[in-house]
Design a protein around this motif. Structure first.
Motif, mmCIF file in Angstrom:
data_model
loop_
_atom_site.group_PDB
_atom_site.id
_atom_site.type_symbol
_atom_site.label_atom_id
_atom_site.label_comp_id
_atom_site.label_asym_id
_atom_site.label_seq_id
_atom_site.Cartn_x
_atom_site.Cartn_y
_atom_site.Cartn_z
ATOM 1 N N ARG A 21 0.832 -1.196 0.000
ATOM 2 C CA ARG A 21 0.000 0.000 0.000
ATOM 3 C C ARG A 21 0.871 1.253 0.000
ATOM 4 N N PHE A 22 0.461 2.261 -0.752
ATOM 5 C CA PHE A 22 1.230 3.504 -0.853
ATOM 6 C C PHE A 22 0.413 4.663 -0.288
ATOM 7 N N ALA A 23 1.126 5.639 0.238
ATOM 8 C CA ALA A 23 0.464 6.804 0.838
ATOM 9 C C ALA A 23 -0.315 7.575 -0.227
ATOM 10 N N ASP A 24 -1.339 8.284 0.218
ATOM 11 C CA ASP A 24 -2.121 9.138 -0.680
ATOM 12 C C ASP A 24 -1.223 10.182 -1.338
ATOM 13 N N THR A 25 -1.548 10.486 -2.580
ATOM 14 C CA THR A 25 -0.867 11.591 -3.261
ATOM 15 C C THR A 25 -1.559 12.898 -2.902
ATOM 16 N N MET A 26 -0.954 14.007 -3.298
ATOM 17 C CA MET A 26 -1.689 15.271 -3.281
ATOM 18 C C MET A 26 -2.744 15.198 -4.399
ATOM 19 N N PRO A 27 -3.720 16.107 -4.424
ATOM 20 C CA PRO A 27 -4.662 16.111 -5.554
ATOM 21 C C PRO A 27 -3.892 16.384 -6.844
ATOM 22 N N MET A 28 -4.055 15.516 -7.819
ATOM 23 C CA MET A 28 -3.275 15.676 -9.052
ATOM 24 C C MET A 28 -4.010 15.068 -10.240
ATOM 25 N N SER A 29 -3.472 15.317 -11.430
ATOM 26 C CA SER A 29 -4.090 14.844 -12.665
ATOM 27 C C SER A 29 -3.777 13.371 -12.892
ATOM 28 N N THR A 30 -4.681 12.700 -13.618
ATOM 29 C CA THR A 30 -4.497 11.269 -13.896
ATOM 30 C C THR A 30 -3.217 10.980 -14.675
ATOM 31 N N TYR A 31 -2.792 11.921 -15.538
ATOM 32 C CA TYR A 31 -1.638 11.604 -16.396
ATOM 33 C C TYR A 31 -0.337 11.511 -15.607
ATOM 34 N N LEU A 32 -0.387 11.890 -14.307
ATOM 35 C CA LEU A 32 0.810 11.852 -13.463
ATOM 36 C C LEU A 32 0.876 10.627 -12.565
ATOM 37 N N VAL A 33 -0.153 9.763 -12.638
ATOM 38 C CA VAL A 33 -0.141 8.543 -11.825
ATOM 39 C C VAL A 33 0.886 7.576 -12.415
ATOM 40 N N ALA A 34 1.569 6.835 -11.542
ATOM 41 C CA ALA A 34 2.553 5.859 -12.027
ATOM 42 C C ALA A 34 2.621 4.670 -11.093
ATOM 43 N N PHE A 35 2.859 3.506 -11.661
ATOM 44 C CA PHE A 35 3.280 2.360 -10.861
ATOM 45 C C PHE A 35 4.303 1.556 -11.646
ATOM 46 N N VAL A 36 5.252 1.001 -10.906
ATOM 47 C CA VAL A 36 6.330 0.218 -11.502
ATOM 48 C C VAL A 36 6.507 -1.039 -10.656
ATOM 49 N N VAL A 37 6.536 -2.187 -11.309
ATOM 50 C CA VAL A 37 6.742 -3.464 -10.624
ATOM 51 C C VAL A 37 7.788 -4.244 -11.415
ATOM 52 N N GLY A 38 8.786 -4.799 -10.736
ATOM 53 C CA GLY A 38 9.743 -5.606 -11.480
ATOM 54 C C GLY A 38 10.971 -5.942 -10.670
ATOM 55 N N SER A 39 11.888 -6.687 -11.291
ATOM 56 C CA SER A 39 13.130 -6.983 -10.584
ATOM 57 C C SER A 39 14.063 -5.791 -10.747
ATOM 58 N N LEU A 40 13.903 -4.873 -9.827
ATOM 59 C CA LEU A 40 14.671 -3.630 -9.818
ATOM 60 C C LEU A 40 15.178 -3.412 -8.400
ATOM 61 N N ASP A 41 16.231 -2.631 -8.284
ATOM 62 C CA ASP A 41 16.761 -2.270 -6.967
ATOM 63 C C ASP A 41 16.603 -0.773 -6.759
ATOM 64 N N ALA A 42 16.512 -0.386 -5.496
ATOM 65 C CA ALA A 42 16.495 1.041 -5.163
ATOM 66 C C ALA A 42 17.698 1.330 -4.278
ATOM 67 N N THR A 43 18.321 2.490 -4.495
ATOM 68 C CA THR A 43 19.434 2.882 -3.627
ATOM 69 C C THR A 43 18.891 3.235 -2.245
ATOM 70 N N GLU A 44 19.764 3.265 -1.251
ATOM 71 C CA GLU A 44 19.373 3.772 0.059
ATOM 72 C C GLU A 44 18.923 5.220 -0.117
ATOM 73 N N PRO A 45 17.840 5.626 0.552
ATOM 74 C CA PRO A 45 17.380 7.006 0.348
ATOM 75 C C PRO A 45 18.380 8.044 0.850
ATOM 76 N N VAL A 46 18.501 9.125 0.084
ATOM 77 C CA VAL A 46 19.252 10.300 0.517
ATOM 78 C C VAL A 46 18.225 11.262 1.100
ATOM 79 N N ASP A 47 18.506 11.827 2.264
ATOM 80 C CA ASP A 47 17.555 12.753 2.885
ATOM 81 C C ASP A 47 17.796 14.161 2.335
ATOM 82 N N VAL A 48 16.862 14.642 1.523
ATOM 83 C CA VAL A 48 16.990 15.992 0.965
ATOM 84 C C VAL A 48 16.023 16.895 1.732
#
Ligand SMILES: [Zn+2]
Length: 556
Positions: free
Chosen positions: A197-224
Motif C-alpha cells: 500500500r502507498f500513501a495518498d498523493t496530493m490532488p493531481m491529474s491522472t496523467y501523473l499517476v505511475a506504478f512500476v513493478v519488477g526486478s529492480l533495486d532502489a538505492t538507500e534514500p538520501v535525505d533531501v
C-alpha cells in the motif's frame, strides 16, 4: 484563491465533444492493481469517491482497452447497481447505466476491471531486459501522458479533474513495487504474493499517476531536507547512480528555494527503465527515465552526455511544481508546461555547474529555432487545441526552445528576482489547481506592474519574430521593427519587444512597442540593442551605430 478542480471549469464549445460531462466529479481514487508479469495481464478494482453535482442516471468516464465491471454506486442513501456497461472504443469512454438516479452529494463508485499489459510503451505496459547472465526479466510500468491512464484504470482522464490517489499494488513477493507515494503498508496476499500500500498523493491529474513493478533495486534514500530521494535501477547498476542522486538532491533544493514552496509530496524515486519511449516523464514522486538519461558512468561518459543527464533530471524535477502542483487546464497548455520546465532546467543546471556555460549552449540550440521560425510555414507557440491529439504537434523546437527563449526574454527584461516573484505568486495562487496560460502572465503582471499579458500574448499567439532596426537621429536612437522572414516577404505582424539596451550610461530594459520607441543617447559611445541577446529578435543597425560598435570592438 485555490481552484476547486472541476468546479466552474469552462468548457468551450470547441472542446465539448472531447470533454467528459461535469455532472460527476472524482475526488479520490482507491486503486488496487494486480499485474501478472508472466501472463502479461492485470486485474484491478477501484473505489472512486465522487461528487455528484446534478441528478444522474448514467456515469460517463474514460476507459480504453479494458474489460470493465461489475460496478455499483454507494451513497449515504443506499446503493445503486451499475445495470448496464457500455464501452465506446471510438471515444474511449465507458457509460455506466445506474439502476436508479443518483442525487447530488457524495457517492463511491466501485468498479472492477481487467486488461492486458501493453507492448506499446504506453498505458500499463510490459518491458523486458536481459541481465549479464542472459536471463530475461520483466518489468510492468506506466506511461500515461497525455491520455493513457484510461488504459490502466477507468478514470476521468482530463488534466483538470484532479483527485487524490491511494494506490495498492499486489505483486509477486521479491519484486520491487513503487508508485507516486511512499510505501506505508505491506501484507501477505497468499500464493507468494504481497499487497503493498502507498500513501495518498496530493490532488493531481491522472496523467501523473505511475506504478512500476519488477526486478529492480532502489538505492538507500538520501535525505533531501526531509524528502527521501532514491534512484531505482536494474540490479548490478548501483555504481551508475551517484551522479543522478547528486543532481537530484541539488535540484530539489534549488527548486524549493526558487519557487518558495517545499517539494509538494512525500518522497522522490527516479526510475531508470531499459525500455522507455519518452526521454523521461514527470510522474509525481515517481519520475521515469530512459535508463541512459539517468544512469551515467562518470569515468567513461563525455561531458555533453553528463550534462544531458543533468538537464533531464532538472527538467523533470522542475515539473513537480510547475506541471504537477499547478497544471494546465487542457492540452493547449502543454507548450507552457514544457517551455517553462526547459527554462528552469537551464537555470538549475547553470547554478549546479556554472563552468558548463549552459546559457551559451542554449544560444546555439536557439539558432535553430530562429531558422525554423523565419519560415512562412512556422506556427504560433500556442494554438487552440480541441482533441488531445491536436496537442501532439506541440512537442517540438518551437515549444521547447522558442518557448523557453521567450520566457528567458521576459525574465531578463523584468529582472530575475521580479520574474521569480511572479512565478512564486502564480504557484501559490494556483497550487493543486489548473490554469490557462494567461494566469501566469497575470500573476507576473501583478507582481511587477508591467504589461506582461499584452507583451506575451503577442509572442505566443503569433508565429515568427521581428527584425529590430536601430537608427540614430538627432541624439535619439529610434528602435523600430518588422517581421523577419527568410523569403523576404513583407508582413505587418508586430510585437511588444522587451529587451535590454546598453549605452555608456548603463544597461536599461526597453519595451519596443508596435509603433517603435526612441531613447536618448548623450555621447558618441556604442549602443548595444538586445544586450545579452536574450530577446528573440534579430537586430539591424544603421551605419553610424554599426561604426560605433565596430570601433568599440576594436578597442577591446
Ligand atoms: Zn517536460
Amino acid at each position: 484563491m485555490t481552484d476547486e478542480p472541476g468546479i466552474g471549469a469552462r468548457v468551450n464549445d470547441d472542446e465539448a465533444r472531447y470533454r467528459l460531462p461535469r455532472s460527476v466529479l472524482p475526488r479520490r481514487y482507491d486503486l488496487v492493481l494486480e499485474p501478472d508479469l508472466d501472463a502479461v495481464t492485470f486485474t484491478g478494482s477501484e473505489a472512486v469517491t465522487l461528487e455528484v453535482v446534478e441528478p444522474v442516471d448514467e456515469i460517463v468516464l474514460n476507459s480504453a482497452d479494458l474489460e470493465v465491471g461489475p460496478g455499483r454506486l454507494e451513497g449515504s442513501g443506499g446503493t445503486l447497481e451499475v445495470s448496464t456497461i457500455r464501452l465506446d472504443p471510438e471515444t474511449e469512454r465507458v457509460h455506466l447505466l445506474l439502476s436508479g438516479t443518483a442525487e447530488p452529494g457524495e457517492w463511491t463508485l466501485h468498479l472492477g476491471f481487467a486488461g492486458k499489459l501493453s507492448d506499446q510503451l504506453q498505458g500499463f505496459y510490459r518491458s523486458t531486459y536481459s541481465d549479464d547472465e542472459g536471463r530475461t526479466h520483466t518489468i510492468a510500468t506506466t506511461q500515461f501522458e497525455s491520455t493513457d491512464a484510461r488504459r490502466a484504470f477507468p478514470c476521468w482522464d482530463e488534466p483538470d479533474l484532479k483527485a487524490v490517489f491511494g494506490v495498492t499494488l499486489v505483486t509477486a513477493d521479491g519484486l520491487l513495487a513503487i508508485s507516486n507515494g511512499p510505501e506505508i503498508g505491506r501484507e501477505d496476499a497468499g500464493g507468494g504474493r504481497v499487497r503493498v500500500r502507498f500513501a495518498d498523493t496530493m490532488p493531481m491529474s491522472t496523467y501523473l499517476v505511475a506504478f512500476v513493478v519488477g526486478s529492480l533495486d532502489a538505492t538507500e534514500p538520501v535525505d533531501v531536507d526531509g524528502v527521501p530521494l532514491r534512484i531505482v535501477h536494474r540490479p548490478g547498476k548501483a555504481d551508475l547512480t551517484p551522479f543522478a542522486a547528486e543532481v537530484g538532491a541539488f535540484c530539489l533544493r534549488y527548486f524549493a528555494d526558487y519557487y518558495g514552496i517545499p517539494y509538494p509530496d512525500k518522497k522522490m524515486d527516479m526510475v531508470g527503465l531499459p525500455d522507455f519511449a519518452q526521454g523521461a516523464m514527470e510522474n509525481l514522486g515517481c519520475i521515469t527515465y530512459r535508463e541512459s538519461l539517468l544512469l551515467v558512468d562518470l569515468d567513461k561518459a563525455t561531458q555533453p552526455e553528463v550534462a544531458t543527464v543533468a538537464d533531464v533530471i532538472a527538467h523533470e524535477l522542475a515539473h513537480m511544481w510547475f506541471g504537477d502542483l499547478v497544471t494546465m487546464r487542457w492540452w493547449n497548455g502543454i507548450w507552457l508546461n514544457e517551455a517553462f520546465a526547459t527554462l528552469m532546467e537551464l537555470l538549475a543546471v547553470d547554478a549546479y555547474r556554472p563552468d558548463w556555460e549552459r546559457w551559451s549552449q542554449f544560444l546555439r540550440s536557439r539558432a535553430v529555432a530562429f531558422e525554423v521560425d523565419a519560415l512562412e510555414s512556422t506556427r504560433s507557440i500556442e494554438y487552440p487545441v480541441r482533441s488531445p491529439d491536436d496537442a501532439a504537434g506541440m512537442f517540438d523546437i518551437l515549444t521547447y526552445t522558442k518557448g523557453a527563449a521567450v520566457l528567458r526574454m521576459l525574465e531578463q527584461y523584468l529582472g530575475a528576482e521580479r520574474f521569480r516573484e511572479g512565478i512564486r505568486r502564480y504557484l501559490d495562487e494556483h497550487r493543486f489547481g489548473n490554469t490557462e496560460t494567461h494566469d501566469l502572465w497575470d500573476a507576473i503582471e501583478k507582481a511587477t506592474g508591467e504589461p506582461v499579458r499584452r507583451i506575451m500574448d503577442g509572442w505566443i499567439w503569433q508565429g515568427g519574430y521581428p527584425l529590430v532596426s536601430a537608427r540614430l537621429r538627432d541624439g535619439m536612437v529610434e528602435l523600430g521593427q518588422r517581421r523577419y522572414l527568410i523569403s523576404g516577404k513583407q508582413d505587418d505582424t508586430v510585437w511588444d519587444v522587451p529587451l535590454l539596451v546598453r549605452t555608456s550610461a548603463g544597461t536599461e530594459p526597453v519595451l519596443i512597442e508596435p509603433g517603435g520607441v526612441s531613447i536618448p543617447v548623450t555621447d558618441d559611445g556604442p549602443v548595444v540593442v538586445n544586450a545579452g541577446v536574450h530577446a528573440f529578435v534579430r537586430v539591424e543597425y544603421d551605419d553610424e551605430l554599426l561604426a560605433r560598435l565596430t570601433a568599440d570592438l576594436r578597442s577591446l
